[in-house]
Design a protein around this motif. Sequence first.
Motif, mmCIF file in Angstrom:
data_model
loop_
_atom_site.group_PDB
_atom_site.id
_atom_site.type_symbol
_atom_site.label_atom_id
_atom_site.label_comp_id
_atom_site.label_asym_id
_atom_site.label_seq_id
_atom_site.Cartn_x
_atom_site.Cartn_y
_atom_site.Cartn_z
ATOM 1 N N GLU A 34 18.187 94.941 -38.464
ATOM 2 C CA GLU A 34 17.253 93.856 -38.787
ATOM 3 C C GLU A 34 15.994 94.429 -39.425
ATOM 4 O OE1 GLU A 34 15.259 89.974 -36.591
ATOM 5 O OE2 GLU A 34 15.784 91.730 -35.378
ATOM 6 N N ARG A 35 15.637 93.909 -40.586
ATOM 7 C CA ARG A 35 14.481 94.404 -41.336
ATOM 8 C C ARG A 35 13.187 94.164 -40.560
ATOM 9 N NH1 ARG A 35 15.404 95.630 -46.810
ATOM 10 N NH2 ARG A 35 13.157 95.599 -47.085
ATOM 11 N N HIS B 116 13.175 98.993 -39.577
ATOM 12 C CA HIS B 116 14.046 98.068 -38.864
ATOM 13 C C HIS B 116 13.602 97.864 -37.423
ATOM 14 C CE1 HIS B 116 16.433 99.631 -42.235
ATOM 15 N NE2 HIS B 116 16.716 98.359 -42.355
ATOM 16 N N GLN C 87 26.196 86.963 -40.748
ATOM 17 C CA GLN C 87 24.811 87.262 -40.343
ATOM 18 C C GLN C 87 23.966 87.834 -41.483
ATOM 19 O OE1 GLN C 87 23.786 86.523 -37.167
ATOM 20 N NE2 GLN C 87 21.712 87.078 -37.735
ATOM 21 N N CYS C 88 24.589 88.444 -42.487
ATOM 22 C CA CYS C 88 23.852 89.098 -43.574
ATOM 23 C C CYS C 88 23.094 88.091 -44.431
ATOM 24 C CB CYS C 88 24.808 89.863 -44.491
ATOM 25 S SG CYS C 88 25.427 91.362 -43.778
ATOM 26 N N ARG D 72 15.798 96.416 -34.879
ATOM 27 C CA ARG D 72 16.888 96.635 -33.926
ATOM 28 C C ARG D 72 18.210 96.646 -34.681
ATOM 29 N NH1 ARG D 72 17.788 90.697 -31.389
ATOM 30 N NH2 ARG D 72 16.924 89.571 -33.153
ATOM 31 N N TYR D 73 19.272 96.925 -33.949
ATOM 32 C CA TYR D 73 20.605 96.924 -34.546
ATOM 33 C C TYR D 73 21.558 96.161 -33.653
ATOM 34 C CZ TYR D 73 22.021 100.621 -31.279
ATOM 35 O OH TYR D 73 22.309 101.342 -30.153
ATOM 36 N N PRO E 45 11.752 89.722 -40.151
ATOM 37 C CA PRO E 45 12.576 89.453 -38.974
ATOM 38 C C PRO E 45 13.587 88.339 -39.270
ATOM 39 C CG PRO E 45 10.284 89.689 -38.342
ATOM 40 C CD PRO E 45 10.316 89.658 -39.854
ATOM 41 N N GLY E 46 14.793 88.538 -38.779
ATOM 42 C CA GLY E 46 15.865 87.590 -39.030
ATOM 43 C C GLY E 46 16.716 87.959 -40.235
ATOM 44 N N PHE E 47 16.272 88.945 -41.033
ATOM 45 C CA PHE E 47 17.049 89.427 -42.178
ATOM 46 C C PHE E 47 17.877 90.618 -41.701
ATOM 47 C CE2 PHE E 47 14.727 86.518 -44.417
ATOM 48 C CZ PHE E 47 14.621 86.696 -45.789
ATOM 49 N N TRP E 48 19.172 90.408 -41.555
ATOM 50 C CA TRP E 48 20.088 91.440 -41.098
ATOM 51 C C TRP E 48 20.854 91.996 -42.289
ATOM 52 C CZ3 TRP E 48 20.535 93.255 -36.112
ATOM 53 C CH2 TRP E 48 19.823 92.541 -35.142
ATOM 54 N N GLN E 49 21.126 93.295 -42.262
ATOM 55 C CA GLN E 49 21.781 93.942 -43.384
ATOM 56 C C GLN E 49 22.444 95.231 -42.943
ATOM 57 O OE1 GLN E 49 18.082 94.646 -45.568
ATOM 58 N NE2 GLN E 49 18.397 96.844 -45.284
#
Length: 160
Positions: free
Chosen positions: A24-25, A117, A131-132, A119-120, A29-33
Motif C-alpha cells: 500500500e502506497r 509503503h 485490489q490494484c 503495509r503489505y 493510502p488505499g492504493f495497493w500495487q
Amino acid sequence: MTYKIPVSVLVVIHTADLDVLLIERAGQPGFWQSVTGSIDDADEPLSLAATRELFEETGIVADGQHIALLDWQLSNIYEIYPVWRHRYAPGVMHNTEHVFSVRVPRDCVVTVNPREHLRYAWLPYLAAADQCFSSSNAEAILQLPAITGLNPGLAPQEST
C-alpha cells in the motif's frame, strides 16, 4: 530539478499457489500495487532496475538461484496519473512499463520501505487483481497462471 525517466518496471511477487504480495502506497493510502519504479538513468538495464526496486520496496533479494526474476518481455504504455506528472519533464504524459515477476516461498520475509509503503498483504491472485488501483498491474496479475504455468490449488511443493 532532476526529472524521472518515463520508463519503469512492474514486479509481480507471487507464491507457487499464486498468492500475490501487494503493498500500500504511503502517499496514497488505499492504493495497493505490486513493486514499481522508474529506471535511475537511461543506461540502467531493466532487469537491474527490477531487482533494485524489488529490494528497495520489500527487502526481497532476487539472487538468481533461490529467487529468480522472470522477464515477461511485455511492456505497457500508459498515461501518467496527473498526481505524479510533476515528477516528469514538462510535456511528458506517458510511461512505458516493463513487466517482471518473482516466485517466492510463502514464508519469505517482507520488509516494506516506510517512506514508500504503509503495509503489505498476501492475497489470492484474483483478489489481488481486484485490489490494484493500476489497470496494468491488475492485468499482469491476471496473466500469472498463463505466464508461469502455475494453477491455483495445484501448486508444486516448495523445496527446502
